[in-house]
Design a protein around this motif. Structure first.
Motif, PDB file in Angstrom:
ATOM      1  N   GLY A   1       5.950  51.319  71.785  1.00 44.96           N
ATOM      2  CA  GLY A   1       5.515  50.779  73.057  1.00 44.96           C
ATOM      3  C   GLY A   1       6.299  51.383  74.213  1.00 44.96           C
ATOM      4  N   HIS A   2       5.635  51.582  75.323  1.00 44.20           N
ATOM      5  CA  HIS A   2       6.232  52.173  76.528  1.00 44.20           C
ATOM      6  C   HIS A   2       5.787  51.336  77.710  1.00 44.20           C
ATOM      7  N   ARG A   3       6.608  51.311  78.761  1.00 40.50           N
ATOM      8  CA  ARG A   3       6.228  50.483  79.913  1.00 40.50           C
ATOM      9  C   ARG A   3       4.915  50.951  80.549  1.00 40.50           C
ATOM     10  N   ASP A   4       4.549  52.217  80.282  1.00 39.20           N
ATOM     11  CA  ASP A   4       3.298  52.754  80.810  1.00 39.20           C
ATOM     12  C   ASP A   4       2.272  52.994  79.712  1.00 39.20           C
ATOM     13  N   GLY A   5       2.361  52.237  78.622  1.00 40.16           N
ATOM     14  CA  GLY A   5       1.386  52.377  77.542  1.00 40.16           C
ATOM     15  C   GLY A   5       2.042  52.652  76.208  1.00 40.16           C
TER      16      GLY A   5
ATOM     17  N   SER B   1       3.681  59.367  78.248  1.00 43.81           N
ATOM     18  CA  SER B   1       3.086  58.148  77.692  1.00 43.81           C
ATOM     19  C   SER B   1       1.627  58.100  78.126  1.00 43.81           C
ATOM     20  N   LEU B   2       0.852  57.290  77.426  1.00 42.91           N
ATOM     21  CA  LEU B   2      -0.568  57.159  77.732  1.00 42.91           C
ATOM     22  C   LEU B   2      -0.995  55.710  77.575  1.00 42.91           C
TER      23      LEU B   2
ATOM     24  N   ILE C   1      12.177  63.793  75.219  1.00 44.67           N
ATOM     25  CA  ILE C   1      10.793  63.501  74.851  1.00 44.67           C
ATOM     26  C   ILE C   1      10.475  62.115  75.370  1.00 44.67           C
ATOM     27  N   GLN C   2       9.494  62.036  76.284  1.00 38.41           N
ATOM     28  CA  GLN C   2       9.130  60.768  76.905  1.00 38.41           C
ATOM     29  C   GLN C   2      10.347  60.085  77.533  1.00 38.41           C
ATOM     30  N   GLY C   3      11.211  60.878  78.154  1.00 40.24           N
ATOM     31  CA  GLY C   3      12.370  60.333  78.835  1.00 40.24           C
ATOM     32  C   GLY C   3      13.528  59.976  77.928  1.00 40.24           C
ATOM     33  N   VAL C   4      13.354  60.144  76.616  1.00 36.74           N
ATOM     34  CA  VAL C   4      14.404  59.829  75.646  1.00 36.74           C
ATOM     35  C   VAL C   4      15.018  61.129  75.139  1.00 36.74           C
TER      36      VAL C   4
END
Length: 629
Positions: free
Chosen positions: A512-516, A480-481, A51-54
């Motif tokens: 928090g994500h590097r892309d939002g 991510s958004l 999920i979201q790379g995790v």
């Protein structure tokens, strides 16, 4: 892969194409599945649980179970294949080598059938003859690990043996075994222990899932089908905890897949935590499916073809014109009600469906008055049409309005039966028909995921609001958004989106994500609902609607009695009697006298209180038998 300006490899991106040479690349590499002519030479079934790379441990275990299930299916057909652990995170690649190659039209039936059978399969590369690629056995991964062979031999890929006839056989077997549209009604995934009996009653399909020996071919799928059947049968979590101790089909909640073909026991804490999460999910799906009528055998597929096209067109309109559906709270509610109506239409296979506001509202996480207002606005805007009004306790009938031309046959009267794919037809199912049912199943799954994700106590009006639920559901579809991207998808301003993101972040539902922004790994919606004092809102609303329906039926029975000749009125319990059992005919219900006020007018408030207290329940110890003198 290509390193970035800092020398790092953070994304799965293969921008350059090179011919195979004697020197292995220094970075991760993949190979195309099809040649320059668009002919597939290899097939790779990619099972992953992120999920979201995790990595999500629960989804990754499901991916392993599904890969094992496909591997066993290939063994049954004697199709040589290789199973690899794609990286250190535990994902799976299952490889086939095609003897004479196969064009996209030959591979598509396999890909479509696998798509609706295995939820953790990334099937996109199986339909992409241009850039569809995967890392082969032995290739490195960006995390430092490499793709390692678990079953089979690389020699099987060097000497292709899978023919087009094998693909036809595989597609046919996957079609036969794919889940039903209402998954809990599917056939069991393995042999059944006929001696197993549960402590509470279930549907025939649910009992079969519970009795499936060792969880069948796919223990995680079978385990969830057991929970979904139990939720539809009205079981409690305590009932499920009791069943998991001995039910063969719930093996997934007792043991876990080792990834090497075996299983070992779960710890008590892990087993309970997983069971609780899966039970909550099953309850949400059961609530969404509760208004659906009984499924029936197929009769005509013409209407279903039009329905699938209309719903697909509707979802595309949602995507390309978000501003129409997010400008105000009212339009956002309209989109949810329209999605619920589209879901009912797909599930029933009829273009005209009976849809009560007390069903449509809860399906979308909204109230009945909101649903009524939304339906009126949608009818005025030309998105839906009311075919018949509600009368005598029957719900109004609605249909989606098509925006494209249709043939005369498409708009004729509706079939009485709900189309479903033939399960054991001796004649081969045409590719067009199979594709139709697979497309329908994919659309149903998309709508189910959307409606269940946004349907939560937290996203009611007293909580974070309905739009917050939509944003939370969007973050399941996108890794991510950013604020601007989320605003564009929702059709609202960036400022409004930032406010919603802030509320979700405050309750630790986002990280928090590097892309939002992305969803947090742990689902904390229940805890947030308790903090906001809205926990149980949807359950209380459903119970209130049940009481209102029962009171209405009671009052209708009273009106019928009052308008009947005294000599022909049904016999009702005397006000002073206390019968030990009810001797009414099967299928009939004898209602007690409706409560009256001092002026002999109907006392509806007292009726609501009596029904809510369970006094009219035939299983209640104390029954309400009318006004006592």
């Amino acid at each position: 892969m290509k390193r970035d300006a800092y020398g790092r490899i953070d994304e799965n991106n293969y921008p350059s194409i090179h011919r195979v040479g004697p020197v292995e690349p220094s970075t991760p590499w993949a190979m195309n599945l099809a040649d320059d002519a668009g002919v597939f030479r290899f097939l790779c079934f990619d099972f992953d649980g992120k999920i979201q790379g995790v990595v999500d441990a629960e989804l990754m275990e499901r991916a392993v179970d599904q890969c094992d299930a496909l591997s066993r299916t290939l063994d049954e057909l004697s199709i040589a294949h290789v199973v690899c652990q794609s990286s250190g995170t535990g994902g799976r690649h299952l490889w086939l080598a095609l003897q004479d190659g196969a064009v996209k039209a030959d591979v598509a039936p396999v890909a479509r059938a696998a798509q609706v059978t295995y939820s953790q399969l990334d099937f996109g590369m199986l339909l992409n003859t241009v850039t569809g690629a995967a890392r082969p056995p032995g290739s490195p991964h960006r995390d430092g690990s490499s793709s390692s062979v678990l079953r089979g031999s690389v020699a099987a890929l060097a000497a292709p043996s899978t023919t087009r006839a094998d693909l036809v056989a595989l597609a046919g077997l996957l079609e036969e075994r794919k889940p039903a549209l209402r998954a809990q009604e599917s056939r069991p995934s393995g042999p059944v222990n006929i001696h197993h009996t549960g402590h509470r009653s279930l549907s025939a399909a649910g009992a079969a899932h519970m009795a499936t020996i060792d969880g069948g071919r796919d223990p995680s799928w079978t385990g969830f089908m057991c929970l979904l059947s139990a939720a539809n049968a009205g079981w409690s979590f305590l009932d499920v905890e009791h069943a998991v101790k001995s039910a063969p089909g719930m093996e997934h909640y007792r043991t876990k897949n080792t990834g090497r073909g075996g299983r070992h026991p779960r710890s008590a804490g892990e087993a309970r935590t997983r069971l609780e999460r899966q039970w909550d999910k099953a309850v949400q799906y059961a609530a969404l499916q509760r208004p659906l009528p009984a499924e029936k055998a197929p009769e005509d597929l013409t209407e279903l073809t039009a329905i699938v096209a209309e719903v697909s067109d509707l979802l595309e309109r949602f995507r390309v014109n978000p501003g129409r559906w997010g400008a105000t709270e009212a339009t956002s509610n309209q989109q949810s009600i329209l999605s619920a109506l589209a879901y009912l239409t797909l599930q029933t296979g009829k273009r005209v469906v009976a849809a009560a506001i007390r069903d449509l509202g809860p399906m979308a996480g909204l109230g009945r008055t909101t649903a009524a207002t939304a339906l009126t606005a949608l009818a005025e805007a030309g998105y839906v049409e009311r075919v018949t009004a509600s009368d005598e306790g029957n719900a109004a009938e609605w249909r989606l309005v098509s925006t494209f031309s249709t043939t005369l046959r498409t708009v004729r009267s509706q079939p009485l039966h709900n189309p479903r794919p033939p399960a054991a037809d001796p004649l081969p199912v045409s590719r067009t028909t199979a594709e139709l049912f697979n497309t329908r199943a994919a659309l149903v799954a998309q709508l189910e995921a959307q409606l269940t994700d946004q349907r939560h106590d937290l996203f009611t009006r007293r909580g974070l609001g309905h739009l917050a639920g939509k944003l939370y559901a969007l973050l399941k579809q996108h890794p991510s958004l950013t604020v601007d991207t989320a605003a564009r998808l929702l059709g609202v301003t960036a400022r409004h989106t930032a406010t919603i993101l802030g509320r979700l972040r405050r309750h630790k539902l986002l990280v928090g994500h590097r892309d939002g922004w992305a969803r947090s790994k742990q689902d904390l919606r229940d805890q947030a609902a308790k903090i906001l004092n809205v926990a149980g809102t949807l359950v209380a609303r459903a119970e209130r609607y049940r009481v209102e329906r029962e009171v209405w039926a009671w009052w209708q029975a009273e009106v019928t009695t009052m308008n009947t000749h005294p000599g022909k009125r049904p016999k009702r319990p005397h006000v002073s009697s206390r019968p030990l059992f009810e001797a009414s005919n099967a299928g009939e219900r004898v209602w007690p006298r409706y409560p009256r006020a001092s002026n002999n007018l109907a006392d509806h408030r007292s009726a609501l209180e009596l029904v809510a207290a369970g006094n009219l329940n035939p299983e209640s110890r104390w029954l309400y038998l009318g006004d006592v003198a």
